[in-house]
Motif scaffolding. Structure first.
Motif, PDB file in Angstrom:
ATOM      1  N   MET A   9       0.816  -1.205   0.000  1.00 30.94           N
ATOM      2  CA  MET A   9       0.000   0.000   0.000  1.00 30.94           C
ATOM      3  C   MET A   9       0.853   1.259   0.000  1.00 30.94           C
ATOM      4  O   MET A   9       0.506   2.255  -0.637  1.00 30.94           O
ATOM      5  CB  MET A   9      -0.934  -0.006   1.206  1.00 30.94           C
ATOM      6  CG  MET A   9      -1.899  -1.179   1.200  1.00 30.94           C
ATOM      7  SD  MET A   9      -2.767  -1.321  -0.394  1.00 30.94           S
ATOM      8  CE  MET A   9      -3.192  -3.045  -0.393  1.00 30.94           C
ATOM      9  N   LEU A  12       1.935   1.591  -3.518  1.00 31.41           N
ATOM     10  CA  LEU A  12       0.834   2.092  -4.334  1.00 31.41           C
ATOM     11  C   LEU A  12       0.576   3.567  -4.042  1.00 31.41           C
ATOM     12  O   LEU A  12       0.314   4.352  -4.956  1.00 31.41           O
ATOM     13  CB  LEU A  12      -0.437   1.275  -4.082  1.00 31.41           C
ATOM     14  CG  LEU A  12      -0.468  -0.141  -4.664  1.00 31.41           C
ATOM     15  CD1 LEU A  12      -1.787  -0.826  -4.326  1.00 31.41           C
ATOM     16  CD2 LEU A  12      -0.246  -0.113  -6.169  1.00 31.41           C
ATOM     17  N   GLY A  13       0.656   3.918  -2.785  1.00 33.34           N
ATOM     18  CA  GLY A  13       0.415   5.301  -2.391  1.00 33.34           C
ATOM     19  C   GLY A  13       1.400   6.248  -3.041  1.00 33.34           C
ATOM     20  O   GLY A  13       1.012   7.271  -3.611  1.00 33.34           O
ATOM     21  N   GLU A  82      -4.948   1.868  -8.426  1.00 35.13           N
ATOM     22  CA  GLU A  82      -5.606   3.038  -7.821  1.00 35.13           C
ATOM     23  C   GLU A  82      -6.814   2.602  -6.995  1.00 35.13           C
ATOM     24  O   GLU A  82      -7.026   3.065  -5.877  1.00 35.13           O
ATOM     25  CB  GLU A  82      -6.079   4.008  -8.915  1.00 35.13           C
ATOM     26  CG  GLU A  82      -4.990   4.811  -9.591  1.00 35.13           C
ATOM     27  CD  GLU A  82      -4.677   6.114  -8.835  1.00 35.13           C
ATOM     28  OE1 GLU A  82      -5.155   6.292  -7.699  1.00 35.13           O
ATOM     29  OE2 GLU A  82      -3.923   6.933  -9.399  1.00 35.13           O
ATOM     30  N   LEU A  85      -5.699   0.912  -3.848  1.00 36.29           N
ATOM     31  CA  LEU A  85      -5.200   1.925  -2.917  1.00 36.29           C
ATOM     32  C   LEU A  85      -6.354   2.642  -2.228  1.00 36.29           C
ATOM     33  O   LEU A  85      -6.365   2.817  -1.005  1.00 36.29           O
ATOM     34  CB  LEU A  85      -4.344   2.936  -3.682  1.00 36.29           C
ATOM     35  CG  LEU A  85      -3.891   4.186  -2.912  1.00 36.29           C
ATOM     36  CD1 LEU A  85      -3.021   3.799  -1.727  1.00 36.29           C
ATOM     37  CD2 LEU A  85      -3.134   5.145  -3.841  1.00 36.29           C
ATOM     38  N   TRP A  88      -8.074   0.566   0.330  1.00 33.93           N
ATOM     39  CA  TRP A  88      -7.257   0.448   1.546  1.00 33.93           C
ATOM     40  C   TRP A  88      -7.346   1.739   2.371  1.00 33.93           C
ATOM     41  O   TRP A  88      -7.486   1.700   3.595  1.00 33.93           O
ATOM     42  CB  TRP A  88      -5.803   0.158   1.209  1.00 33.93           C
ATOM     43  CG  TRP A  88      -4.904   0.155   2.413  1.00 33.93           C
ATOM     44  CD1 TRP A  88      -4.850  -0.795   3.386  1.00 33.93           C
ATOM     45  CD2 TRP A  88      -3.952   1.162   2.777  1.00 33.93           C
ATOM     46  NE1 TRP A  88      -3.914  -0.442   4.337  1.00 33.93           N
ATOM     47  CE2 TRP A  88      -3.358   0.752   3.984  1.00 33.93           C
ATOM     48  CE3 TRP A  88      -3.548   2.372   2.197  1.00 33.93           C
ATOM     49  CZ2 TRP A  88      -2.368   1.508   4.615  1.00 33.93           C
ATOM     50  CZ3 TRP A  88      -2.559   3.106   2.828  1.00 33.93           C
ATOM     51  CH2 TRP A  88      -1.985   2.678   4.019  1.00 33.93           C
TER      52      TRP A  88
ATOM     53  N   GLU B 111      -5.507  11.046  -2.325  1.00 33.52           N
ATOM     54  CA  GLU B 111      -6.022   9.907  -3.087  1.00 33.52           C
ATOM     55  C   GLU B 111      -7.395   9.429  -2.595  1.00 33.52           C
ATOM     56  O   GLU B 111      -7.922   8.432  -3.075  1.00 33.52           O
ATOM     57  CB  GLU B 111      -5.037   8.732  -3.028  1.00 33.52           C
ATOM     58  CG  GLU B 111      -3.675   9.040  -3.588  1.00 33.52           C
ATOM     59  CD  GLU B 111      -3.681   9.206  -5.111  1.00 33.52           C
ATOM     60  OE1 GLU B 111      -4.207   8.327  -5.797  1.00 33.52           O
ATOM     61  OE2 GLU B 111      -3.177  10.241  -5.593  1.00 33.52           O
TER      62      GLU B 111
END
Lengths: 189, 189
Positions: A9, A12-13, A82, A85, A88, B111
């Motif tokens: 994560m 991904l972030g 995306e 992410l 999460w 995000e």
DNA sequence: CAGCGCATGTAAGATGTTACATGATTCA
DNA sequence: TGAATCATGTAACATCTTACATGCGCTG
């Protein structure tokens, strides 16, 4: 099944925020060390395997640089990534079990000598103080627009300032108490 | 070789402080959950194996309760164990890599949607507030001598108060900022 | 006698760190 | 040319959590 890993994560972030330009594993590590170091860390031994797995799962896309220059593998986030992410981010973060070695040693303080505790506390106080100044400096740079921080990132900076300042405050107070105990007669309070 | 495990040291520490009466594994877990829970935690799956190992290494001594009643295994610290504990206490504690999921999610805040962040932050704020009150209550009990805390343990209590209060303060400030962003027009700062 | 808390453990599996291996490029 | 940094990885290992298994004793 242990706790769900947050390493993917984080990757991904980071990739999500910087989706303009793709990053290599090495870059990602650098970004982590430079921007979230004070509240997160990852090692290469963790990053590279995860990068591979995320790539297989189509959450990120890998592209090797072509032509001359260093050979690197650049990763960028996919739409599926995306989505992952975001789902999460929406989950309430568990307040992960804290493990503070300094406090623990202090708790067992009666099993050692006071000067030992003073040494430990002093060292951490200095560290926290430095961290606090670092944050403040970053905040200043953000204010004069030298760092492109989102308002959310500014908040995390403020968290850093507040928390380390509080730690320093507590440490100073405790150091006084410890030194009084050391010099003798009665451990006040 | 990963980092040296601190689980054995926590056990030695607890057994060291309470060396009058021996404790069972179950007791140790209870003590941890009741006294150091806010800055340390251990699971049974960790405690029992370590207890066995420490016993083999002669750092603690095991005695099964005899006669009627529940069958328990009671452990107490040995002189070697004390020595081990003291040498660990003397080592400067490494400021172990922090991993704060809330701050991380906030960092990636752009995000998600702001209400999500508000929810997370609010929840943690409440938790910290409760912790803060818990600490304060303990401190009060210590003052009227209802809890036999060492001055060192009192310090850790104060650390808890200071740190969670600071967190609450920061959280409240940040919540204001977030709510201003949510209601619209310009994410101030 | 049912259910809860006491009590001890094991097994599986994920998480994560450290150390090592390897090689290219840049710069003094 | 030698050192530092860039760059990607693997292997070994320890740590830790979760879930399960088992059984006793007390209390309603």
């Amino acid at each position: 099944m242990a706790r769900e890993s947050r390493t993917p994560m984080v990757i991904l972030g980071i990739l999500g925020m910087l989706d303009e330009r793709p990053l290599s594993g090495y870059d990602i590590k650098r970004v982590i060390d430079h921007s979230v170091a004070h509240f997160w860390s990852e090692s290469f031994g963790q990053i590279y395997p995860v990068l591979k797995r995320l790539s297989q799962d189509k959450l990120i896309r890998a592209r090797a640089t072509e032509g001359a220059g260093r050979k690197r593998i650049l990763y960028s986030i996919t739409p599926q990534g995306e989505k992952q992410l975001q789902s999460w981010l929406a989950k309430t973060p568990e307040p992960g079990k804290p493990r503070d070695e300094l406090i623990l040693k202090l708790f067992f303080g009666s099993e050692t000598e006071v000067p030992v505790l003073i040494r430990h506390l002093q060292a951490q106080r200095e560290r926290a103080h430095a961290a606090s100044e670092q944050y403040a400096e970053w905040l200043k740079k953000v204010e004069i627009q030298k760092l492109p921080y989102t308002p959310f990132q500014v908040m995390t900076l403020r968290a850093g300032v507040t928390m380390s300042a509080a730690f320093v405050e507590w440490a100073d107070e405790s150091l006084v108490t410890l030194k009084r105990m050391k010099t003798g007669r009665r451990g006040a309070l």
